[in-house]
Design a protein around this motif. Sequence first.
Motif, PDB file in Angstrom:
ATOM      1  N   ARG A  18       0.824  -1.209   0.000  1.00  0.00           N
ATOM      2  CA  ARG A  18       0.000   0.000   0.000  1.00  0.00           C
ATOM      3  C   ARG A  18       0.863   1.266   0.000  1.00  0.00           C
ATOM      4  N   ALA A  19       2.005   1.217   0.664  1.00  0.00           N
ATOM      5  CA  ALA A  19       2.912   2.367   0.650  1.00  0.00           C
ATOM      6  C   ALA A  19       3.456   2.601  -0.756  1.00  0.00           C
ATOM      7  N   LEU A  20       3.724   1.527  -1.467  1.00  0.00           N
ATOM      8  CA  LEU A  20       4.239   1.661  -2.834  1.00  0.00           C
ATOM      9  C   LEU A  20       3.204   2.263  -3.776  1.00  0.00           C
ATOM     10  N   VAL A  21       1.951   1.829  -3.669  1.00  0.00           N
ATOM     11  CA  VAL A  21       0.934   2.342  -4.598  1.00  0.00           C
ATOM     12  C   VAL A  21       0.466   3.743  -4.225  1.00  0.00           C
ATOM     13  N   ALA A  22       0.720   4.171  -2.988  1.00  0.00           N
ATOM     14  CA  ALA A  22       0.206   5.463  -2.531  1.00  0.00           C
ATOM     15  C   ALA A  22       0.714   6.615  -3.386  1.00  0.00           C
ATOM     16  N   ASP A  23       1.969   6.548  -3.808  1.00  0.00           N
ATOM     17  CA  ASP A  23       2.555   7.644  -4.592  1.00  0.00           C
ATOM     18  C   ASP A  23       2.857   7.218  -6.028  1.00  0.00           C
ATOM     19  N   ALA A  24       2.178   6.186  -6.499  1.00  0.00           N
ATOM     20  CA  ALA A  24       2.471   5.659  -7.828  1.00  0.00           C
ATOM     21  C   ALA A  24       1.903   6.558  -8.927  1.00  0.00           C
ATOM     22  N   ASP A  25       2.526   6.500 -10.091  1.00  0.00           N
ATOM     23  CA  ASP A  25       2.033   7.186 -11.280  1.00  0.00           C
ATOM     24  C   ASP A  25       1.205   6.205 -12.095  1.00  0.00           C
ATOM     25  N   TRP A  26      -0.070   6.541 -12.295  1.00  0.00           N
ATOM     26  CA  TRP A  26      -0.991   5.653 -12.989  1.00  0.00           C
ATOM     27  C   TRP A  26      -1.165   6.099 -14.435  1.00  0.00           C
ATOM     28  N   ILE A  27      -1.392   5.153 -15.329  1.00  0.00           N
ATOM     29  CA  ILE A  27      -1.632   5.447 -16.737  1.00  0.00           C
ATOM     30  C   ILE A  27      -3.023   4.921 -17.121  1.00  0.00           C
TER      31      ILE A  27
END
Length: 234
Positions: A18-27
């Motif tokens: 969840r920490a990794l996806v919190a600041d992820a760049d989505w396409i």
Amino acid sequence: MLLHLKNVLTPTVLRQARALVADADWIDGRRTAGGQAVGVKHNEQLAATSEVAQALQTLVLQALEGHAAFFSAALPRKVFNPLFNRYAAGEGAEGGPHHYGNHVDSAVMHSRRQGERVRTDLSCTLFLADPDEYDGGELVIEDTFGPRRVKLPAGDAVLYPGTSVHRVEPVTRGARVASFFWIESMVRSDEQRRLLHDMDQALMHLRATVGETDPGVVGLTGTYHNLLRLWADT
């Protein structure tokens, strides 16, 4: 067979994911959609080659390797590298909620990271957001007994036949984040996998109640492995 797999991710691993996806760049998820899906797919994904996606893939694959219920049900030969998607309210086409209409996954997926093709005997969705974090977003799987609506706790997964028609309902509040991937099983037939899974579950119960060395347990264990030997393609 449609199966709820509990605690695929431990609380510690789930927090890392969840920490990794919190600041992820989505396409835009439509970049990876096939001909049938491109018109009904409205979501976001992580680019499979991004550092975040690859770190998440490692976490999920390691978790699957240690999950006995997953192995018992899927009897995996190959696992397509996990992908990650996000459905959010008010962020879809023309400002509407993210959703994914009825579709069937492709029979064979090409994994560029692994450099191989994976036959999609089984589909799996691993939830990374808890149900109270979003409204809507149910995974609806058309089963022989009618539609099954699935919305599981974060860290849990649902395993179901790759042949199933399925969809994701519109998300009207919050964001639904999940991993999804496919499995090529050593046992291609869903019916044979179901029989082996049922026998394995019964054997686990017998081992716990009468012990490993009971003659009936020894005999049934031999039958299980003989059936697996007969049906498995490695």
